[in-house]
Each structure stands twice: as C-alpha cells, then as structure tokens.
Design an enzyme around this catalytic site. Sequence first.
Site, PDB file in Angstrom:
ATOM      1  CB  ALA A 233      -2.209  50.678  -9.464  1.00  0.00           C
ATOM      2  CG  ASP A 256       1.843  53.006  -6.581  1.00  0.00           C
ATOM      3  OD1 ASP A 256       0.907  53.655  -7.088  1.00  0.00           O
ATOM      4  OD2 ASP A 256       2.566  53.460  -5.672  1.00  0.00           O
ATOM      5  CG  ASP A 283      11.991  46.863  -8.070  1.00  0.00           C
ATOM      6  OD1 ASP A 283      11.864  46.961  -9.303  1.00  0.00           O
ATOM      7  OD2 ASP A 283      12.143  45.770  -7.485  1.00  0.00           O
ATOM      8  CB  CYS A 354      -8.251  64.087  -7.921  1.00  0.00           C
ATOM      9  SG  CYS A 354      -6.831  63.789  -6.866  1.00  0.00           S
TER      10      CYS A 354
END
Length: 403
Positions: A233, A256, A283, A354
Amino acid sequence: MRLHRNLCFATVDGLLQIFNEGQYADKVVQQLLKRDKRWGSRDRAFVAETTYDIVRWKRLYAEIANVKEPFSRDDIWRMFAVWATLKGIKLPDWKYFENTPTRKIKGRFDELSKIRKIKESIPDWIDNIAVKELGEVKWTKEIQALNEQADVILRVNTLKTTKEKLQNILFDLDIETETLKDYPDALRLKERANVFSTEAFKDGLFEVQDASSQLVANFLQVEPGMRVVDTCAGAGGKTLHLASIMQNKGQIIALDIYANKLKELKRRAKRNGAHNIEPRHIDSTKVIKKLHDQADRVLIDAPCSGLGVLRRNPDAKWKLEPEFLDRIKNTQAEILSSYSKMVKSGGQLVYATCSILPSENQEQVDKFLASEEGKNFTFVKDKKILAHESGFDGFYMALLKRK
C-alpha cells in the site's frame, strides 16, 4: 529570460546534493523552495523546473560541458551554462560563465544528438535492456516520451465531491482543469499550479495521481462491501482510490513493510474521509498467513524498477543499477507467490507495476501461472501502458481470477 543570482545559486547547490550525495531530487527541491520566503511562485517554479531539467539531461549536458562525476561546483556551473545556452537564455556577465563557448555547445549538441543514449540522457545498461525487451523503434519513442515533463493530474475524491464541483472550486482559484476521456475520476491542470496550498486539497477533495495509476483500482473490479487487501500500500494512493470506489463500505486492509508509509496513509485517509481502511504493518509472515483465503480482491502494486515513471522521477535512472533490477524481479516473483494465497476461491488479484519492461510484467505473470502457487489462477486480461502511446506514465496491470 533574465537569470537571477540567488535562484541560480540555489539550483547549483541542489544539483550538487542530488548528483554527489545521492539525495532524492524531490526532497532536495522541497528544501530549496523553503530557502527564501520572499520568492514568488515564478521564482520557485524556476528553481524546481531547472533542477529537474538538468537532472533529466545530466548525461547530455555533462558530455557537452566535458565534465565527469563526481562534479565540482565549477562543473555544475558549466552544465548550467549548457542548459541556459540550449534554452536560448543570455548568460549574464558572471565569473562562472566566463569563456563559455556558446557556438561550440550548439555544435556539440547537434553532434551528440545522433547517439540515442546520450541524446536521451540514459545509462548504457538501461538503454541496452530496453532495446532488448521493447525493440529499437518502440524504445526510441518511449524514452523520448519519458523525458517530457509530466502533466499534473488530479484524482477527484468522490467520497467528498464530484468532478464538476471540484472543477468549479478550482476555477474560482484561477486553476483551470480539463476532464480526460476514459479516466472517470481524473482532471488535468491546463497550467502548472501549487494545488497543495489550496483549501480544496486540505479538505481532502482530491489527490494528485497520474492518470495511468488511476486505472489500477478500477481494474481490480471492487464493489462496496467487499474485503480487499492492498498488499504493497505504501502511502496509499491506490488504497484511497479503492475506498472511494467502494463508497466507504466493506473493508480495505492496507499492508506494507514500512510502518512510516502506513502512518502517512492514516493521515491521508483521515483527510480523505476514508473510514474503511485498516493499515497493518508486515512485521512477520504471520500477518500474511492470517489473511490466507480471506480476500475477495487482492492488489499487488509490486516494487519495480520505476522505468515507467521517469517523467516525474528523472533522478531514478541515475540511481538504478543492474543488480537492483535482478533483485527486484526475484522480489516480485516471491511477492506474487506469497500474497496470492490471500485470495479466496472465486476472488480476483491484480498484479501491477510502474515499469515498461516485459520481464517485470507479463513474464512475471506467465511464470506465476506456470508455478505450483499459480495453478489455481486463470488469466483474465492485462493492460500494457506506454508513455508515448498514452501521454501518461508507463504502467502494467494484469487481472487474475482464483478458480
């Protein structure tokens, strides 16, 4: 255009930090713009745009100026003189510009413009890989497009307003926008402006997000009430878009590995009025295992080379290394293999990057589908976006369905 000493000094200082200290261009520019409170919008625009321009064309300007890294302050001034000469700007009578060979600069530019990797200012190894993967013709067009300045594109936050209302609000602030066909939530600025200082931004009526990036959330085909996991994210650009499409109904779990990015996402979600987002820090592997077979939709906006977004991150091409590309491809394969297990039976997954390189995109998807973890998935469709065809960032997205 007349050059102002303090603006040129700021630009040179910034370039030394970016080139010699490896600092990120956007962070350096942010700091530079705070340097003098008396600067108006034109002054700030000069510093930002000139810095990015010289970063973008570093190789070309360094070759013309006949300087090599690490650059001295005098070297940067010589590159600055090349930039100004090629822009048709008259050099002032300053010691830094003494004996600048303006005719020679133009002649050298014409000569070097015959060599693509120098003309388009790209490292040899990126040029070689891109030619191998995209072919000479396509890559030549693509790198030209990636060297153009990116438009400012807004994404309307439909949780708080409509496209028409936002257009009117911005118009009253002398910020003109236009709609984009096939991009339902996008508005393009007709002229660059500091939209972040507007009340409309502070009230969460829009985010700045490239048009190609805006296609990803829609590609996932989410609906209100679903359980959606955004696995990489970050600061949440696509997470927030998902929340608006889902009308704040259902649940979005934003994952994330970087806790500081999720902290920023929380702040942005509050501003956006997005209440169905639950950030979770990865984590340990337990975080992923708990979500196995739980999600209607999973978005993997995978870490990548970022070669599709060089227009807005021109310094990335100088920071990238061949070893990083090999490592990131391994990471992409591992993420696809691990995170795909969160999709429940009949659910859907989007893998996006991307990047414009097939080895990071459709080849990764093909490898995954041929693997043990991927055998339960079918390929639905994909979308390859190149900057020279779309006018926006280079992107890739593939939609997969779990059987």
